[in-house]
Design a protein around this motif. Structure first.
Motif, mmCIF file in Angstrom:
data_model
loop_
_atom_site.group_PDB
_atom_site.id
_atom_site.type_symbol
_atom_site.label_atom_id
_atom_site.label_comp_id
_atom_site.label_asym_id
_atom_site.label_seq_id
_atom_site.Cartn_x
_atom_site.Cartn_y
_atom_site.Cartn_z
ATOM 1 N N LYS A 115 36.810 39.446 38.135
ATOM 2 C CA LYS A 115 38.103 39.017 38.690
ATOM 3 C C LYS A 115 38.134 37.501 38.836
ATOM 4 O O LYS A 115 39.120 36.858 38.465
ATOM 5 C CB LYS A 115 38.327 39.697 40.043
ATOM 6 N N GLU A 116 37.070 36.926 39.380
ATOM 7 C CA GLU A 116 37.009 35.474 39.559
ATOM 8 C C GLU A 116 37.090 34.755 38.214
ATOM 9 O O GLU A 116 37.790 33.749 38.085
ATOM 10 C CB GLU A 116 35.722 35.076 40.294
ATOM 11 N N ALA A 118 38.512 35.891 35.511
ATOM 12 C CA ALA A 118 39.882 36.045 35.009
ATOM 13 C C ALA A 118 40.819 35.062 35.704
ATOM 14 O O ALA A 118 41.689 34.463 35.061
ATOM 15 C CB ALA A 118 40.355 37.482 35.216
ATOM 16 N N ILE A 119 40.624 34.872 36.997
ATOM 17 C CA ILE A 119 41.453 33.920 37.744
ATOM 18 C C ILE A 119 41.197 32.507 37.234
ATOM 19 O O ILE A 119 42.140 31.736 37.007
ATOM 20 C CB ILE A 119 41.184 34.032 39.258
ATOM 21 N N ASP A 120 39.920 32.172 37.022
ATOM 22 C CA ASP A 120 39.580 30.840 36.510
ATOM 23 C C ASP A 120 40.176 30.606 35.129
ATOM 24 O O ASP A 120 40.722 29.532 34.849
ATOM 25 C CB ASP A 120 38.057 30.650 36.468
ATOM 26 N N ARG A 122 42.828 32.076 33.852
ATOM 27 C CA ARG A 122 44.288 31.949 33.985
ATOM 28 C C ARG A 122 44.652 30.580 34.540
ATOM 29 O O ARG A 122 45.629 29.970 34.101
ATOM 30 C CB ARG A 122 44.831 33.068 34.894
ATOM 31 N N LEU A 123 43.869 30.093 35.487
ATOM 32 C CA LEU A 123 44.114 28.769 36.060
ATOM 33 C C LEU A 123 43.985 27.699 34.978
ATOM 34 O O LEU A 123 44.812 26.780 34.896
ATOM 35 C CB LEU A 123 43.141 28.501 37.211
#
Length: 152
Positions: A115-116, A118-120, A122-123
């Motif tokens: 998840k982290e 994926a967030i990174d 996307r960021l």
């Protein structure tokens, strides 16, 4: 015996969720309350409703648990099938509900990392899109300044 219980539990769970069943329960409570003065609100009068509700509650616990177990098993089978037919999914997740607490915690931590990441990702994508948008805005401003200079 097991087949009979499963059928009875399924039938009862369906009946218990109906409006008509709820209305019958409300009518029983009203009849009990209205009968209070006739029995002088005696201990026996109170014991009747207490015993009845206790028995119903006791039996419903087992019926509800049976229904939840069946629903959970059906959902797990459906999820396992979706995992099985999805190319990107990890087949190791099939039957994860039977894993030990340690294994579940390990998988949970692994998914937290995913998840982290994926967030990174996307960021980074959003930052790149923002940079491109800012470059496009700067290009449009330069073009607008050039048009003004030629016009003025």
């Amino acid at each position: 015996m097991k087949e009979f219980f499963n059928k009875a539990a399924l039938w009862t769970s369906r009946q218990a969720g109906r409006v008509s069943t709820f209305m019958v329960a409300v009518l029983v409570i009203i009849a009990w309350a209205v009968s209070g003065p006739m029995f002088h609100f005696s201990d026996t009068w109170q014991l009747v409703i207490n015993t009845g509700t206790t028995i119903v509650t006791f039996l419903m616990v087992f019926l509800i648990q049976n229904t939840q177990n069946r629903d959970t098993q059906a959902i797990q089978i459906k999820l396992d099938e979706l995992i099985r037919v999805t190319n990107e999914a990890r087949n190791g997740l099939i039957n994860l509900e039977d894993a030990s607490e340690d294994k579940l915690q390990e998988v949970k931590e692994e998914f937290a990392k995913v998840k982290e990441e994926a967030i990174d990702e996307r960021l980074e994508d959003v930052e790149e899109e923002l940079d491109q948008s800012q470059e496009e805005i700067a290009h449009v401003k330069r073009g607008l300044e050039e048009v003004r200079r030629k016009a003025g």
